[in-house]
Design an enzyme around this catalytic site. Structure first.
Site, mmCIF file in Angstrom:
data_model
loop_
_atom_site.group_PDB
_atom_site.id
_atom_site.type_symbol
_atom_site.label_atom_id
_atom_site.label_comp_id
_atom_site.label_asym_id
_atom_site.label_seq_id
_atom_site.Cartn_x
_atom_site.Cartn_y
_atom_site.Cartn_z
ATOM 1 N N GLU A 258 0.885 -1.164 0.000
ATOM 2 C CA GLU A 258 0.000 0.000 0.000
ATOM 3 C C GLU A 258 0.919 1.209 0.000
ATOM 4 O OE1 GLU A 258 -2.524 0.781 3.494
ATOM 5 O OE2 GLU A 258 -2.157 2.721 2.570
ATOM 6 N N CYS A 295 -2.838 7.313 5.305
ATOM 7 C CA CYS A 295 -2.837 6.999 3.870
ATOM 8 C C CYS A 295 -4.093 7.526 3.185
ATOM 9 C CB CYS A 295 -2.686 5.501 3.652
ATOM 10 S SG CYS A 295 -3.480 4.528 4.908
HETATM 11 P P1 NAP Z 1 9.617 3.559 3.792
HETATM 12 O O1 NAP Z 1 10.832 4.370 3.676
HETATM 13 O O2 NAP Z 1 9.033 3.042 2.533
HETATM 14 O O3 NAP Z 1 9.990 2.336 4.767
HETATM 15 C C1 NAP Z 1 9.022 1.368 5.139
HETATM 16 C C2 NAP Z 1 9.715 0.038 5.413
HETATM 17 O O4 NAP Z 1 10.188 -0.489 4.185
HETATM 18 C C3 NAP Z 1 10.921 0.145 6.331
HETATM 19 O O5 NAP Z 1 10.943 -1.002 7.154
HETATM 20 C C4 NAP Z 1 12.096 0.133 5.377
HETATM 21 O O6 NAP Z 1 13.227 -0.506 5.912
HETATM 22 C C5 NAP Z 1 11.573 -0.735 4.248
HETATM 23 N N1 NAP Z 1 12.171 -0.331 2.969
HETATM 24 C C6 NAP Z 1 11.904 0.807 2.278
HETATM 25 N N2 NAP Z 1 12.629 0.838 1.148
HETATM 26 C C7 NAP Z 1 13.353 -0.302 1.138
HETATM 27 C C8 NAP Z 1 14.301 -0.844 0.215
HETATM 28 N N3 NAP Z 1 14.646 -0.187 -0.892
HETATM 29 N N4 NAP Z 1 14.854 -2.029 0.500
HETATM 30 C C9 NAP Z 1 14.517 -2.699 1.633
HETATM 31 N N5 NAP Z 1 13.644 -2.228 2.540
HETATM 32 C C10 NAP Z 1 13.075 -1.049 2.299
HETATM 33 O O7 NAP Z 1 8.455 4.303 4.525
HETATM 34 P P2 NAP Z 1 8.397 5.055 5.939
HETATM 35 O O8 NAP Z 1 9.701 4.939 6.653
HETATM 36 O O9 NAP Z 1 7.215 4.535 6.599
HETATM 37 O O10 NAP Z 1 8.088 6.551 5.622
HETATM 38 C C11 NAP Z 1 8.685 7.256 4.593
HETATM 39 C C12 NAP Z 1 7.606 7.775 3.660
HETATM 40 O O11 NAP Z 1 6.679 6.724 3.324
HETATM 41 C C13 NAP Z 1 6.721 8.841 4.206
HETATM 42 O O12 NAP Z 1 7.291 10.101 4.150
HETATM 43 C C14 NAP Z 1 5.506 8.703 3.316
HETATM 44 O O13 NAP Z 1 5.710 9.392 2.123
HETATM 45 C C15 NAP Z 1 5.411 7.258 3.033
HETATM 46 N N6 NAP Z 1 4.360 6.542 3.800
HETATM 47 C C16 NAP Z 1 3.166 6.362 3.206
HETATM 48 C C17 NAP Z 1 2.169 5.682 3.876
HETATM 49 C C18 NAP Z 1 0.852 5.442 3.231
HETATM 50 O O14 NAP Z 1 0.008 4.868 3.860
HETATM 51 N N7 NAP Z 1 0.649 5.842 2.019
HETATM 52 C C19 NAP Z 1 2.378 5.193 5.157
HETATM 53 C C20 NAP Z 1 3.630 5.394 5.740
HETATM 54 C C21 NAP Z 1 4.609 6.067 5.039
HETATM 55 P P3 NAP Z 1 14.457 0.291 6.566
HETATM 56 O O15 NAP Z 1 13.960 0.730 7.899
HETATM 57 O O16 NAP Z 1 15.518 -0.746 6.628
HETATM 58 O O17 NAP Z 1 14.775 1.435 5.666
#
Ligand code: NAP
Length: 498
Positions: A258, A295
């Protein structure tokens, strides 16, 4: 009581690499290493054969027990959750209730066999020209799955969140990759699940928790050959990379991600005339909830230009300006939000007061206005800025409103604010927006997702990576199941459900 370790095959184990908690004094969290990923995946595979063969009622008792154990840890979870996420007490108590409610809901789903969608074609031995064999179709759990804890829901979309609850209900062992934004909350919930595993005599590998940041653990987990599916809530960029990894494996697996959504609200002309101020005020209230870190945050509001548009905008801006600064979930989300509003400011006019938050990791809402032609020609305005950032899109005509609808990316939700007299325009918009969203609302606002049978929380990409599925509601269990048919099986070999 926290110890900062990972739960692997029934044991809490440390590692050579630890990271001090940003929010909790005197605790460091062990960062899982690649050997531990291997151990956890093997333990999950070993658990699958036993766990998936448990009866539906045994699994239901186990899942209810997890909910009971979380209830027992109630205040401790809330206390740690507040310190780690900055979310208010009332939100965390509510989210805990939602989490235990989801668990109990999935326990009740599997108490009945309807979710197995059993189909029986009885044998027709006399059929000409060929007899028909007896064929019985049911559904089985896929195997071990990985769930990524979401930053914005420390409970309801994390260790024992909806993905975990639905996968355990389907008969799949779960490895949770905890989110570093709330490692302590995940560990406490992990303890509750470990207690339930022991109490219900489930295999140790039924649930495991690995903590770690820096992408290494997440990448290794989704590429491990024993993993059969992945559930994810997070960024579009990260989700897309993980999706590509899942699909380019030698044995590709489903990735239920998502990702991003701006959840547009179309304010139709008669609703605008009749309720401009109320809609503006209520839209702002929805945008401000949880510092906009939902979200389903309604990031775009469209209406026809004119006096009522101004009234709508003024009411919303007044409410947004009056909103207090709020703490955001992580430093990186805070930085991404401010980068995002700076990006909006390059193409749209900021209509809120422009004052930014004073406290570290805090934010204030930011509202922007743009005409529909500019919006149509500026793809960067179509993207989600995670936080309380909203754009008013001023349309010249109903035709232009339809054009904007046509250019929308896939969305979790689209809302129509409408009166009965707007029905013709709503009917004209519907065929377009049905292609774009997983849930369409009339009036109301999309935040506050009901957990129920009919809920759909997903949508065309980038809202989610598989528009055929939902991550909220009873249908979420289908993501972790696969159909399996038995042909000409003697009754002695068929399970009781068949
Ligand atoms: P994220 O950076 O996508 O990280 C979420 C999880 O995925 C973390 O456990 C991260 O691990 C892992 N991950 C992300 N990219 C990866 C990759 N290339 N390889 C391996 N693992 C990976 O999201 P976030 O930390 O929750 O927040 C950052 C941004 O996500 C927010 O600013 C927002 O834009 C978006 N977000 C959107 C929603 C929604 O519902 N639409 C919800 C939450 C966040 P690591 O900790 O090891 O990096």
């Amino acid at each position: 009581m926290l110890h900062g370790k990972n739960l692997i095959n029934g044991q809490w184990v440390g590692s050579e690499d630890t990271t001090a908690s940003v929010d909790l004094a005197n605790i460091s969290f062990a960062q899982a290493n690649l050997n531990q990923v291997e151990e956890a995946c093997q333990a999950a595979r070993a658990a699958f054969r036993t766990y998936s063969q448990k009866s539906r009622s045994e699994r239901a008792v186990f899942i209810n027990k997890i909910a009971d154990e979380i209830d027992l840890l109630g205040d401790e979870i809330t206390d740690i959750g507040i310190r780690e996420t900055g979310l208010p007490e009332v939100r965390l108590i509510g989210e805990r209730g939602r989490t235990t409610g989801q668990l109990r809901m999935f326990a009740s789903v599997i108490a009945k066999k309807d979710y197995l969608d059993i189909r029986i074609d009885e044998a027709l031995p006399e059929r000409q020209p060929l007899p028909r064999p007896d064929i019985r179709l049911t559904h089985r759990g896929l195997g071990p799955v990985v769930v990524f804890g979401a930053s914005n829901f420390p409970l309801a979309f994390s260790a024992a969140g909806g993905d975990t609850a639905s996968a355990l209900a389907a008969g799949c062992p779960v490895i949770v990759k905890g989110h570093s934004a709330h490692a302590g909350t995940a560990e406490l919930v992990g303890q509750a699940i470990a207690n339930a595993i022991q109490a219900c005599n489930m295999p140790n590998g039924t649930f495991q928790l690995l903590q770690g940041s820096g992408r290494k653990i997440g990448s290794a987990l989704v590429q491990h050959p024993e993993i059969t599916a992945v559930g994810f809530t997070g960024s579009t960029a990260g989700g897309r990379i993980l999706y590509d990894m899942c699909h380019s494996r030698p044995n590709p697996i489903p990735f239920y991600g998502e990702l991003g959504s701006v959840n547009p609200v179309f304010c139709l002309p008669h609703a605008l005339t009749k309720r401009a101020q109320t809609i503006g005020k209520d839209w702002a209230a929805s945008l401000l909830m949880g510092a906009g870190q939902f979200c389903t945050n309604p990031g775009v509001l469209l209406a026809l230009k004119g006096e009522c548009f101004t009234a709508l905008q003024d009411a919303a801006v007044k409410a947004l300006n009056a909103g207090a600064e709020q703490k955001m979930l992580t430093d990186s989300i805070h930085t991404a939000y401010h980068d995002g509003i700076s990006k909006f400011a390059r193409s749209a006019q900021e209509i809120t007061d422009g004052q930014r938050a004073q406290n570290p990791r805090h934010s204030r809402a930011a509202g922007f206005r743009v005409d529909a032609s500019t919006w149509l020609n500026t793809p960067s305005l179509h993207e989600e800025v995670f936080g309380a950032a909203g754009i008013f899109v001023e349309c010249d005509s109903e035709q232009q409103m339809m054009q904007v609808a046509q250019e929308l990316q896939g969305q979790l939700t689209i809302t129509l604010q409408m009166e009965e007299s707007d029905t013709d325009l709503a009917k004209a918009l519907l065929p377009i927006i049905e292609e774009k969203a997983g849930r369409i609302l009339c009036n109301g606002f999309p935040t506050g997702v009901e957990v129920s049978s009919a809920m759909m929380h997903g949508g065309p990409y980038p809202a989610s990576t598989d528009s055929r599925s939902t991550s909220v509601g009873t249908l979420a269990i289908a993501r972790w199941l696969r159909p399996l048919a038995f042909q000409n099986f003697p009754a002695s070999l068929l399970d009781a459900d068949l």
